[in-house]
Design a protein around this motif. Structure first.
Motif, PDB file in Angstrom:
ATOM      1  N   THR A   1       0.829  -1.209   0.000  1.00  0.00           N
ATOM      2  CA  THR A   1       0.000   0.000   0.000  1.00  0.00           C
ATOM      3  C   THR A   1       0.859   1.253   0.000  1.00  0.00           C
ATOM      4  O   THR A   1       0.644   2.173  -0.804  1.00  0.00           O
ATOM      5  CB  THR A   1      -0.951   0.009   1.210  1.00  0.00           C
ATOM      6  N   ARG A   2       1.852   1.310   0.888  1.00  0.00           N
ATOM      7  CA  ARG A   2       2.711   2.490   0.942  1.00  0.00           C
ATOM      8  C   ARG A   2       3.499   2.644  -0.358  1.00  0.00           C
ATOM      9  O   ARG A   2       3.677   3.762  -0.851  1.00  0.00           O
ATOM     10  CB  ARG A   2       3.640   2.415   2.151  1.00  0.00           C
TER      11      ARG A   2
ATOM     12  N   LYS B   1       6.377  10.362   8.757  1.00  0.00           N
ATOM     13  CA  LYS B   1       7.322  10.179   9.870  1.00  0.00           C
ATOM     14  C   LYS B   1       8.685   9.708   9.373  1.00  0.00           C
ATOM     15  O   LYS B   1       9.710  10.026   9.975  1.00  0.00           O
ATOM     16  CB  LYS B   1       6.760   9.192  10.884  1.00  0.00           C
TER      17      LYS B   1
ATOM     18  N   THR C   1      -4.627   7.552   5.011  1.00  0.00           N
ATOM     19  CA  THR C   1      -4.169   8.467   6.052  1.00  0.00           C
ATOM     20  C   THR C   1      -3.110   7.821   6.933  1.00  0.00           C
ATOM     21  O   THR C   1      -2.082   8.437   7.252  1.00  0.00           O
ATOM     22  CB  THR C   1      -5.356   8.953   6.907  1.00  0.00           C
ATOM     23  N   ARG C   2      -3.323   6.583   7.325  1.00  0.00           N
ATOM     24  CA  ARG C   2      -2.336   5.863   8.153  1.00  0.00           C
ATOM     25  C   ARG C   2      -1.028   5.662   7.400  1.00  0.00           C
ATOM     26  O   ARG C   2       0.056   5.833   7.958  1.00  0.00           O
ATOM     27  CB  ARG C   2      -2.894   4.520   8.605  1.00  0.00           C
ATOM     28  N   ALA C   3      -1.132   5.288   6.133  1.00  0.00           N
ATOM     29  CA  ALA C   3       0.074   5.089   5.321  1.00  0.00           C
ATOM     30  C   ALA C   3       0.830   6.402   5.153  1.00  0.00           C
ATOM     31  O   ALA C   3       2.065   6.440   5.282  1.00  0.00           O
ATOM     32  CB  ALA C   3      -0.297   4.509   3.962  1.00  0.00           C
TER      33      ALA C   3
ATOM     34  N   ASP D   1       0.801   8.900   7.171  1.00  0.00           N
ATOM     35  CA  ASP D   1       1.388   9.238   8.468  1.00  0.00           C
ATOM     36  C   ASP D   1       2.735   8.531   8.640  1.00  0.00           C
ATOM     37  O   ASP D   1       3.723   9.148   9.038  1.00  0.00           O
ATOM     38  CB  ASP D   1       0.422   8.862   9.595  1.00  0.00           C
ATOM     39  N   LEU D   2       2.780   7.246   8.328  1.00  0.00           N
ATOM     40  CA  LEU D   2       4.039   6.497   8.422  1.00  0.00           C
ATOM     41  C   LEU D   2       5.078   7.036   7.440  1.00  0.00           C
ATOM     42  O   LEU D   2       6.255   7.192   7.784  1.00  0.00           O
ATOM     43  CB  LEU D   2       3.805   5.004   8.160  1.00  0.00           C
TER      44      LEU D   2
ATOM     45  N   SER E   1      -7.101   7.949  -2.393  1.00  0.00           N
ATOM     46  CA  SER E   1      -8.088   6.904  -2.091  1.00  0.00           C
ATOM     47  C   SER E   1      -8.864   6.487  -3.333  1.00  0.00           C
ATOM     48  O   SER E   1      -9.036   5.296  -3.601  1.00  0.00           O
ATOM     49  CB  SER E   1      -9.082   7.395  -1.035  1.00  0.00           C
TER      50      SER E   1
ATOM     51  N   VAL F   1      -9.049   5.990   5.494  1.00  0.00           N
ATOM     52  CA  VAL F   1      -8.330   5.738   6.747  1.00  0.00           C
ATOM     53  C   VAL F   1      -7.014   5.015   6.464  1.00  0.00           C
ATOM     54  O   VAL F   1      -5.974   5.342   7.044  1.00  0.00           O
ATOM     55  CB  VAL F   1      -9.208   4.935   7.740  1.00  0.00           C
ATOM     56  N   THR F   2      -7.052   4.053   5.560  1.00  0.00           N
ATOM     57  CA  THR F   2      -5.843   3.321   5.173  1.00  0.00           C
ATOM     58  C   THR F   2      -4.819   4.276   4.575  1.00  0.00           C
ATOM     59  O   THR F   2      -3.627   4.223   4.909  1.00  0.00           O
ATOM     60  CB  THR F   2      -6.193   2.216   4.158  1.00  0.00           C
TER      61      THR F   2
END
Length: 89
Positions: A10-11, A49, A41-43, A45-46, A30, A38-39
């Motif tokens: 995914t990333r 970071k 957004t989480r990806a 975020d990682l 998306s 949500v998937t």
């Protein structure tokens, strides 16, 4: 050695989209990749970071932030992936 943040389908797809298509919002990513917001957004975020993506100065028509890739960091991560798999190549 810690595996690269890019060693996730995914990333990797998100980074590929941003590299080839330029900045995009969560909604655009998306829709284009048929992923849940949500998937994405989480990806993001990682990836953020890890320094691979960041929010651009531009926004969409509805004022949502757009994400873009930090190309030098992507190349560093890809070198790490290559190093990780070197014993098997």
């Amino acid at each position: 050695m810690e595996p690269s943040v890019l060693m996730n389908l995914t990333r990797g797809r998100i980074v590929h989209m941003l590299v080839t298509g330029g900045p995009a919002t969560v909604r655009e990513i998306s829709t284009a990749l048929s992923l849940n917001a949500v998937t994405v957004t989480r990806a993001l975020d990682l990836l953020s970071k890890a320094g691979i993506v960041g929010i651009t100065d531009t926004t969409s028509a509805d004022f949502r932030p757009a994400y873009a890739v930090d190309s030098p960091q992507v190349f560093d991560e890809l070198a790490q992936v290559r190093h990780f798999f070197a014993p098997w190549l």
